[in-house]
Design a protein around this motif. Structure first.
Motif, PDB file in Angstrom:
ATOM      1  N   ILE A 124       0.971  -1.141   0.025  1.00 28.56           N
ATOM      2  CA  ILE A 124       0.067   0.103   0.006  1.00 28.56           C
ATOM      3  C   ILE A 124       0.997   1.270   0.081  1.00 28.56           C
ATOM      4  O   ILE A 124       2.101   1.305   0.690  1.00 28.56           O
ATOM      5  CB  ILE A 124      -0.909  -0.080   1.159  1.00 28.56           C
ATOM      6  N   SER A 125       0.458   2.332  -0.665  1.00 33.52           N
ATOM      7  CA  SER A 125       1.200   3.612  -0.571  1.00 33.52           C
ATOM      8  C   SER A 125       0.358   4.422   0.136  1.00 33.52           C
ATOM      9  O   SER A 125      -0.831   4.691  -0.174  1.00 33.52           O
ATOM     10  CB  SER A 125       1.468   3.983  -2.024  1.00 33.52           C
ATOM     11  N   ASN A 126       0.988   5.535   0.907  1.00 34.26           N
ATOM     12  CA  ASN A 126       0.622   6.396   1.795  1.00 34.26           C
ATOM     13  C   ASN A 126       0.706   7.818   1.288  1.00 34.26           C
ATOM     14  O   ASN A 126       1.696   7.882   0.833  1.00 34.26           O
ATOM     15  CB  ASN A 126       1.184   6.240   3.285  1.00 34.26           C
ATOM     16  N   GLY A 127      -0.206   8.480   1.856  1.00 33.73           N
ATOM     17  CA  GLY A 127      -0.287  10.039   1.544  1.00 33.73           C
ATOM     18  C   GLY A 127      -1.119  10.735   2.313  1.00 33.73           C
ATOM     19  O   GLY A 127      -2.061  10.283   2.749  1.00 33.73           O
ATOM     20  N   GLU A 128      -1.034  11.969   2.330  1.00 36.35           N
ATOM     21  CA  GLU A 128      -1.626  13.008   3.113  1.00 36.35           C
ATOM     22  C   GLU A 128      -2.701  13.610   2.223  1.00 36.35           C
ATOM     23  O   GLU A 128      -2.413  14.169   1.213  1.00 36.35           O
ATOM     24  CB  GLU A 128      -0.972  13.875   3.981  1.00 36.35           C
ATOM     25  N   GLY A 129      -3.936  13.850   2.511  1.00 35.47           N
ATOM     26  CA  GLY A 129      -4.973  14.460   1.959  1.00 35.47           C
ATOM     27  C   GLY A 129      -5.989  15.258   2.731  1.00 35.47           C
ATOM     28  O   GLY A 129      -7.217  15.068   2.372  1.00 35.47           O
ATOM     29  N   CYS A 130      -5.791  15.905   3.741  1.00 39.53           N
ATOM     30  CA  CYS A 130      -6.622  16.593   4.670  1.00 39.53           C
ATOM     31  C   CYS A 130      -7.475  17.473   4.241  1.00 39.53           C
ATOM     32  O   CYS A 130      -8.756  17.368   4.302  1.00 39.53           O
ATOM     33  CB  CYS A 130      -5.805  17.442   5.976  1.00 39.53           C
ATOM     34  N   HIS A 131      -7.270  18.306   3.164  1.00 45.48           N
ATOM     35  CA  HIS A 131      -8.105  19.082   2.238  1.00 45.48           C
ATOM     36  C   HIS A 131      -7.421  19.453   0.968  1.00 45.48           C
ATOM     37  O   HIS A 131      -7.554  20.189   0.471  1.00 45.48           O
ATOM     38  CB  HIS A 131      -8.397  20.454   2.799  1.00 45.48           C
ATOM     39  N   GLY A 132      -6.926  17.989   0.384  1.00 50.00           N
ATOM     40  CA  GLY A 132      -6.303  18.355  -0.785  1.00 50.00           C
ATOM     41  C   GLY A 132      -5.028  17.381  -0.759  1.00 50.00           C
ATOM     42  O   GLY A 132      -4.319  17.114   0.528  1.00 50.00           O
ATOM     43  N   PHE A 133      -4.624  16.843  -1.755  1.00 52.84           N
ATOM     44  CA  PHE A 133      -3.373  15.917  -1.918  1.00 52.84           C
ATOM     45  C   PHE A 133      -2.442  16.654  -1.593  1.00 52.84           C
ATOM     46  O   PHE A 133      -1.892  17.556  -2.501  1.00 52.84           O
ATOM     47  CB  PHE A 133      -3.547  15.103  -3.154  1.00 52.84           C
ATOM     48  N   THR A 175      -2.664   4.760  -2.320  1.00 55.13           N
ATOM     49  CA  THR A 175      -3.661   4.123  -1.989  1.00 55.13           C
ATOM     50  C   THR A 175      -4.382   4.129  -0.733  1.00 55.13           C
ATOM     51  O   THR A 175      -5.136   3.493  -0.373  1.00 55.13           O
ATOM     52  CB  THR A 175      -3.466   2.382  -2.349  1.00 55.13           C
ATOM     53  N   HIS A 176      -3.516   4.950   0.008  1.00 53.31           N
ATOM     54  CA  HIS A 176      -4.106   5.106   1.408  1.00 53.31           C
ATOM     55  C   HIS A 176      -3.927   6.644   2.015  1.00 53.31           C
ATOM     56  O   HIS A 176      -2.837   6.944   1.733  1.00 53.31           O
ATOM     57  CB  HIS A 176      -3.217   4.263   2.801  1.00 53.31           C
ATOM     58  N   ALA A 177      -5.110   7.392   2.201  1.00 55.32           N
ATOM     59  CA  ALA A 177      -5.104   8.598   2.568  1.00 55.32           C
ATOM     60  C   ALA A 177      -5.399   8.927   4.195  1.00 55.32           C
ATOM     61  O   ALA A 177      -6.083   8.465   4.805  1.00 55.32           O
ATOM     62  CB  ALA A 177      -6.259   9.345   1.956  1.00 55.32           C
ATOM     63  N   ALA A 178      -4.386   9.484   4.643  1.00 59.26           N
ATOM     64  CA  ALA A 178      -4.019   9.884   6.074  1.00 59.26           C
ATOM     65  C   ALA A 178      -5.308  10.667   6.309  1.00 59.26           C
ATOM     66  O   ALA A 178      -4.792  11.969   7.011  1.00 59.26           O
ATOM     67  CB  ALA A 178      -2.900  10.103   6.623  1.00 59.26           C
ATOM     68  N   THR A 179      -6.525  10.584   6.162  1.00 61.53           N
ATOM     69  CA  THR A 179      -7.728  11.570   6.258  1.00 61.53           C
ATOM     70  C   THR A 179      -9.104  10.657   6.120  1.00 61.53           C
ATOM     71  O   THR A 179      -8.964   9.694   5.594  1.00 61.53           O
ATOM     72  CB  THR A 179      -7.699  12.888   5.282  1.00 61.53           C
ATOM     73  N   PRO A 180     -10.081  11.160   6.704  1.00 67.99           N
ATOM     74  CA  PRO A 180     -10.330  12.526   7.259  1.00 67.99           C
ATOM     75  C   PRO A 180     -10.067  12.630   8.717  1.00 67.99           C
ATOM     76  O   PRO A 180     -10.246  11.494   9.457  1.00 67.99           O
ATOM     77  CB  PRO A 180     -11.750  12.780   6.866  1.00 67.99           C
ATOM     78  N   VAL A 181      -9.936  13.947   9.268  1.00 73.42           N
ATOM     79  CA  VAL A 181      -9.874  14.050  10.686  1.00 73.42           C
ATOM     80  C   VAL A 181     -11.232  14.240  11.324  1.00 73.42           C
ATOM     81  O   VAL A 181     -12.047  15.349  10.848  1.00 73.42           O
ATOM     82  CB  VAL A 181      -9.027  15.369  11.210  1.00 73.42           C
ATOM     83  N   GLY A 224     -10.640   2.238  -9.021  1.00 73.16           N
ATOM     84  CA  GLY A 224      -9.136   2.952  -9.221  1.00 73.16           C
ATOM     85  C   GLY A 224      -9.431   4.396  -9.160  1.00 73.16           C
ATOM     86  O   GLY A 224      -8.302   4.904  -9.341  1.00 73.16           O
ATOM     87  N   ASN A 225     -10.456   4.837  -8.738  1.00 71.24           N
ATOM     88  CA  ASN A 225     -10.782   6.344  -8.619  1.00 71.24           C
ATOM     89  C   ASN A 225     -10.764   6.525  -7.001  1.00 71.24           C
ATOM     90  O   ASN A 225     -11.102   7.637  -6.704  1.00 71.24           O
ATOM     91  CB  ASN A 225     -11.951   6.892  -9.243  1.00 71.24           C
ATOM     92  N   HIS A 226     -10.722   5.564  -6.254  1.00 69.22           N
ATOM     93  CA  HIS A 226     -10.781   5.900  -4.719  1.00 69.22           C
ATOM     94  C   HIS A 226      -9.742   5.081  -4.130  1.00 69.22           C
ATOM     95  O   HIS A 226      -8.980   4.476  -4.666  1.00 69.22           O
ATOM     96  CB  HIS A 226     -12.100   5.104  -4.338  1.00 69.22           C
ATOM     97  N   LEU A 227      -9.636   5.159  -2.760  1.00 72.03           N
ATOM     98  CA  LEU A 227      -8.502   4.602  -1.813  1.00 72.03           C
ATOM     99  C   LEU A 227      -9.028   4.481  -0.507  1.00 72.03           C
ATOM    100  O   LEU A 227     -10.071   4.875  -0.099  1.00 72.03           O
ATOM    101  CB  LEU A 227      -7.318   5.628  -1.965  1.00 72.03           C
ATOM    102  N   LEU A 228      -8.116   3.822   0.348  1.00 76.26           N
ATOM    103  CA  LEU A 228      -8.432   3.813   1.891  1.00 76.26           C
ATOM    104  C   LEU A 228      -8.404   4.986   2.448  1.00 76.26           C
ATOM    105  O   LEU A 228      -7.585   5.859   2.323  1.00 76.26           O
ATOM    106  CB  LEU A 228      -7.433   2.783   2.161  1.00 76.26           C
ATOM    107  N   ALA A 229      -9.752   5.116   3.316  1.00 78.54           N
ATOM    108  CA  ALA A 229      -9.830   6.472   4.050  1.00 78.54           C
ATOM    109  C   ALA A 229      -9.447   6.131   5.427  1.00 78.54           C
ATOM    110  O   ALA A 229      -9.510   4.984   5.833  1.00 78.54           O
ATOM    111  CB  ALA A 229     -11.174   6.946   4.135  1.00 78.54           C
ATOM    112  N   CYS A 230      -8.686   6.984   6.236  1.00 84.73           N
ATOM    113  CA  CYS A 230      -8.247   6.692   7.608  1.00 84.73           C
ATOM    114  C   CYS A 230      -8.915   7.501   8.472  1.00 84.73           C
ATOM    115  O   CYS A 230      -8.530   8.841   8.549  1.00 84.73           O
ATOM    116  CB  CYS A 230      -6.796   6.887   7.740  1.00 84.73           C
ATOM    117  N   ALA A 231      -9.770   7.249   9.436  1.00 85.44           N
ATOM    118  CA  ALA A 231     -10.245   7.966  10.294  1.00 85.44           C
ATOM    119  C   ALA A 231      -9.577   8.415  11.632  1.00 85.44           C
ATOM    120  O   ALA A 231      -9.098   7.349  12.108  1.00 85.44           O
ATOM    121  CB  ALA A 231     -11.611   7.469  10.832  1.00 85.44           C
TER     122      ALA A 231
END
Length: 779
Positions: A124-133, A175-181, A224-231
């Motif tokens: 899995i690849s990780n990235g930040e996306g709090c209010h945009g990539f 494939t993994h977004a560290a969001t939403p808060v 393919g247009n979505h990814l894992l969300a992290c609450a």
């Protein structure tokens, strides 16, 4: 178990060691995309060695690696030795690389995992996306910060925003977004305030669920247009002691369950969120990263969460270094995984706590079944993502990328316009009358700069408020600018000579001289990313005052004394106690951080092209001494004011004005008495009695008048955004179901208690119509 197979041994020289390749057999069951996911997990888990299982809980932070340089690439692989041969759970690259470079780097590593390791498990690849990539060089869209998104009260828009974020991230390769808060902002002194959607559990839950739907999609499988969300951050993160980062949270189980837990529970039950991040704080003395009650009993046992839990950065290790709840890293790793933690971030088999897992299991100190459960959760998400079938990044073509960016900028603009809150508008100061303005003064420390807030891609170009109004005024009026004041707290780039009283006086005087020559003034004030941010590595961001920094009030007074048509726009990351502005400013707008289209949005609002409709999702206090000041408080013992001021906030939760006027009438309940479990339909007429079309956010609150356990004075239980043309009336209906009447009773179980309930429907938490109904026991 006997298997028919042909064994072919491929010797791969790597770092002086030979690896035994996977025997070639019939296609393994876990690689069958049509097989049930749980059976695929069972099959794969049964094939894995202890080391391969532990590697699935590892996060590899790949620093400065360019796989196009094969010598460097091979050196990295050699240094990793056996570690990389066992696979990897997560990859973390530099996401500010251009998309094609990131794809080349990631795909080279992913190919190694898929083609060269024994089981071929993708990462899995990780990235930040709090209010945009937060990545892709200067090409990702910056949306407004969560406090503004929360102020839209628009779940449809919220889903659109995070659908756009998801597509930008996934097309880049994340494939993994560290969001939403989805924590509750209960202490605005906290430097991370600009990451929060609001203070109310119901509101944040609704907006958070919408964000998760946007990120993950609404299907069981993630396309393919979505990814894992992290609450995140679970739980209590938004009410730290003293408003300081990493501080303990001392709240009762009842307060946690009824408030801070609720958005996470809804994220699991309604949106099927796939990952959760634990918070740094402790609950009742137990660090959240080792809290079995929190991560296993509640999250998984009560709510049915089946995804994985990831630590906040260095959270497991800090149980040793900061919380002193573990003797060493081995103990911290053992406690964390036993409690229900699946990933340690950041992790490396050289430095962090989970590197001790193999030895702990071999020595019998940790059961392998605990490890198996964690690995199963990781594999489940990989199967849900379809990574085994589509492990590699496919970047967008240039035309497709440009079209996506164009569409997303319009979503960002709409969000900025919907979320701005008109706090004051004496004598119809706004919208400015364009035909009466030949010269417009734009003054203030935030007028000429683009402020995005934290966790933003600050490389993406944006439109400043000065540029937006200059563009808007072409051919209509002239725009002139003066800085007026510098916000220099935490800013080491500003020279000492520019911080002196003499320099400040010169800037204020220059602004006043400019304003004298103009027909109207827009003051752009507030804070910036250096005065409200996450504290880490010595970077301060928490505050013990909520007043405007420096001499911004002096600047405002000097401008107000000119008695020109003047409006204030606040650009800031936390609620500010702007008492002076509230009293003296002719008009005032709360803008938070508006994203990359901020200048266009402000121009559209202040000249009336767009009617403001945002409502506060967090209470604005008069003074920091009032805290906590969130609206759904318990009844006070007495209602006398403080010696030096009122108990009431400066602006209440749900507040927001419009350029038109909305009247509420004819509140009706279809039943005045119901049995437990029976719903009540509520209706109210809302009329736009002004002369401009607009959107109103209709809010429904409930008060339990008498209860066995003390209850808040009111609780938000529903809301809707409605568009009304001038002169139009619409009947708005809500359904009060049993879950909206429940609370945690004396036995800490949800109950609907017989008795009287007050229904409050109106424009905010203090201005509403009310009626009553009674719940009786079923006979």
């Amino acid at each position: 178990m006997k298997r028919k197979c042909i064994l072919i041994f491929i010797a791969i020289l790597l770092g002086g060691k030979f690896l035994l390749a996977q025997p070639i057999t019939e296609k393994p069951f876990y690689k069958n995309p049509d097989a049930p996911i749980e059976l695929r997990i069972k099959d794969l888990l049964g094939r894995m060695t202890l080391e391969e299982k532990c590697s699935q809980l590892n996060i590899w932070h790949v620093d400065d690696l360019n796989t196009a340089d094969n010598v460097v690439f091979q050196k990295v692989l050699k240094n990793l030795g056996d570690t990389i041969n066992n696979g990897m759970g997560f990859l973390q690259f530099d996401t500010k690389l251009p998309a094609n470079e990131y794809a080349a780097n990631f795909n080279a590593i992913q190919e190694y995992f898929v083609e060269q390791t024994r089981l071929g498990i993708p990462a899995i690849s990780n990235g930040e996306g709090c209010h945009g990539f937060v990545g892709n060089a200067d090409q990702s869209t910056v949306f407004p910060v969560p406090p503004l998104l929360g102020s839209t009260w628009d779940t449809t828009l919220m889903e659109s925003v995070y659908s756009a974020v998801a597509k930008e991230m996934r097309s880049y390769g994340i494939t993994h977004a560290a969001t939403p808060v989805i924590d509750l902002l209960r202490d605005p002194r906290f430097g991370r305030s600009d990451e929060f959607l609001g203070e109310d559990p119901y509101h944040v839950a609704q907006m958070g669920v919408a964000a998760i739907f946007g990120l993950q999609g609404r299907s069981a499988m993630i396309d393919g247009n979505h990814l894992l969300a992290c609450a995140k951050h679970f739980a209590g993160h938004g009410q730290p002691e003293g408003g300081t980062n990493l501080a303990p949270v001392n709240l009762s189980e009842r307060v946690l369950r009824e408030n801070h837990f609720y958005p996470f529970e809804m994220a699991v039950k309604k949106a099927n969120v796939r990952t959760v991040m634990a918070s740094y704080n402790e609950i009742d003395g137990v660090p959240n990263h080792a809290n079995k009650w929190l991560l296993t009993d509640v999250l998984r046992g009560e709510w049915g969460f089946t995804g994985f839990v990831i630590s906040d950065y260095d959270g497991v290790n800090r149980m040793v270094t900061r919380q002193h709840a573990c003797l060493n890293q081995a103990e911290a790793g053992k406690k964390a995984i036993a409690a229900g933690m699946d990933f340690e971030c950041p992790s490396s088999w050289k430095d962090y706590c989970f590197r001790f897992l193999p030895s702990l299991i071999k020595s019998g100190e940790l059961k392998e079944s605990i490890l198996d459960s964690a690995v199963a959760r990781v594999l489940r998400n990989k199967f849900i993502l379809g990574l085994f079938e589509h492990p590699y990044i496919k970047t967008l073509g240039e035309n497709e990328r440009l079209e996506m960016q164009k569409k997303n900028r319009q979503i960002a603009l709409k969000a900025a316009e919907e979320g701005m809150i008109l706090l004051k508008n004496d004598n119809h100061t706004l919208p400015f009358k364009q035909n009466e303005i030949k010269r417009l003064a734009i003054i203030g420390p935030n007028a000429g700069e683009v402020h995005y807030g934290n966790y933003s891609n600050d490389k993406s170009p944006g439109v400043s408020i000065l540029d937006g109004l200059t563009q808007y005024g072409k051919g209509k009026f002239e725009v002139f600018y003066s800085e007026g004041f510098k916000i220099y707290e935490n800013d080491t780039t500003i020279k000492a000579v520019d911080k002196t009283p003499e320099a400040e006086n010169r800037r204020i005087a220059a602004a006043v001289e400019l304003a004298k020559k103009c027909d109207a003034v827009l003051l752009v004030m507030g804070g910036n990313e250096l005065t409200c941010r996450e504290e880490w590595a010595g970077h301060t961001g928490d505050r013990y005052s909520l007043d405007l920094l420096g001499r911004q009030n002096d600047l405002a007074k000097a401008i107000f004394d000119l008695e020109k048509p003047t409006a204030v726009v606040l650009i800031n990351g936390r609620p500010l106690s702007v008492d002076y502005l509230s009293e003296k400013a002719p008009a005032m707008i709360e803008g938070w951080y508006l994203g990359q289209e901020q200048g266009i949005a402000v121009a559209n609002i202040i000249f009336g092209k767009v009617n403001p409709s945002g409502k506060l999702a967090v209470t604005i206090p008069r003074n920091v001494g009032q805290l906590p000041v969130y609206y759904n408080r318990k009844p006070y013992i007495h209602e006398s004011p403080y010696i030096t001021g009122e108990y009431s906030p400066l602006y209440p939760f749900g507040f927001g004005l419009s350029y038109t006027k909305y009247n509420y009438s004819n509140l009706k309940l279809d039943y005045k008495q119901i049995i437990v479990g029976q719903p009540v339909k509520v209706s109210v007429d809302v009329t736009n009695s002004g002369d401009m079309d607009g959107d109103e956010i209709v809010q429904l609150y409930i008060r339990d008048t008498v209860s066995s356990v003390t209850r808040p004075i009111q609780e938000l239980k529903d809301f809707t955004r409605v568009h009304l043309k001038k002169g139009e009336t619409k009947t708005i209906t809500f359904l009060i179901t049993a879950d909206k009447l429940q609370y945690y009773g004396p036995g800490m179980k949800r109950i609907v208690e017989p008795g009287e309930f007050e229904v409050q429907v109106g424009r905010n938490s203090t201005d509403y119509l009310s009626s009553f109904f009674e719940v009786i026991s079923q006979k």
